[in-house]
Design a protein around this motif. Structure first.
Motif: not given
Length: 220
Positions: A70-79, A84-94, A204-211
């Motif tokens: 749970y903690t690891g997923l939050r760190i990865g996704l938040a980063t 992506c927000f700062a650079l205006n780039k797309p996010l890919i979740c695998l 980017l506005s709604y994606v959450e970790p896949f717990y």
């Protein structure tokens, strides 16, 4: 040619991989589980500086988004989301389980079953063909001697992941094969470029970790 930053903090080790299309440019890893949050931003900066690249050169950021810690997923996704927000780039979740399956597809003879330790005898798992199409969707289950028995009747099943040591004493079927090969962000580019070409981007506005399992936070 497209440039990607691949981020994996889903299980024990944290890792980063720079890739151009499917080709790996450079990777780095942190094995100290409790320091991923303090490590990751400096590691990203160093990775780009060492390879004389700018974050603005990125075409997308990919993250291994669970299941996992749970903690690891939050760190990865938040980063990943912050970049992506700062650079205006797309996010890919695998899916982490699919990334793990990709890491051993060359040694599989039939089906691949990645397994992530979810404490006690519980695991996160799924089953994939060698081409990474899904046979059994991700699920959390309590492993015992009857786990996977229907699939094992007619298929060789290659188990991989950090729950392998937990399963080996329990699953004795002759069609069960166990791999101790590690996986990391270096196993992500094959899936990253596929998602990019198909424009499978996260919101980017709604994606959450896949717990996979419900998260119960301590209220104290």
């Amino acid at each position: 040619m497209a440039l990607f930053l691949n981020i994996d903090t889903a299980v024990k080790n944290a890792s980063l991989c720079l890739s151009e299309n499917e080709a790996i440019i450079a990777c780095t890893e942190n094995t100290a589980t409790t320091t991923h949050a303090s490590w990751i931003n400096d590691a990203i900066r160093d990775l780009f500086t060492t390879n004389q690249l700018s974050l603005n050169d990125l075409d997308a950021v990919a993250v291994s988004n669970g299941p996992g810690s749970y903690t690891g997923l939050r760190i990865g996704l938040a980063t990943a989301k912050g970049l992506c927000f700062a650079l205006n780039k797309p996010l890919i979740c695998l899916n982490t389980l699919q990334v793990m399956a990709n890491s051993v597809k060359a040694e599989a003879t039939d089906l691949i079953c990645p397994v992530i330790d979810a404490r006690r005898m519980e695991i996160y798992t799924a089953v994939y063909k060698k081409d990474l199409t899904t046979v059994s969707s991700p699920q959390a289950l309590v492993a015992d001697e009857h786990s996977f028995e229907e699939l094992l009747k007619g298929h060789s099943l290659l188990f991989t992941g950090n729950a392998v040591e937990k399963l080996q004493p329990v699953i004795k079927h002759s069609n069960a094969v166990f791999s101790t090969a590690p996986y990391s962000a270096a196993n992500m580019p094959f899936l990253t470029i596929k998602h990019f070409r198909e424009q499978q981007f996260a919101d980017l506005s709604y994606v959450e970790p896949f717990y996979l399992k419900a998260v119960h936070f301590n209220k104290n």
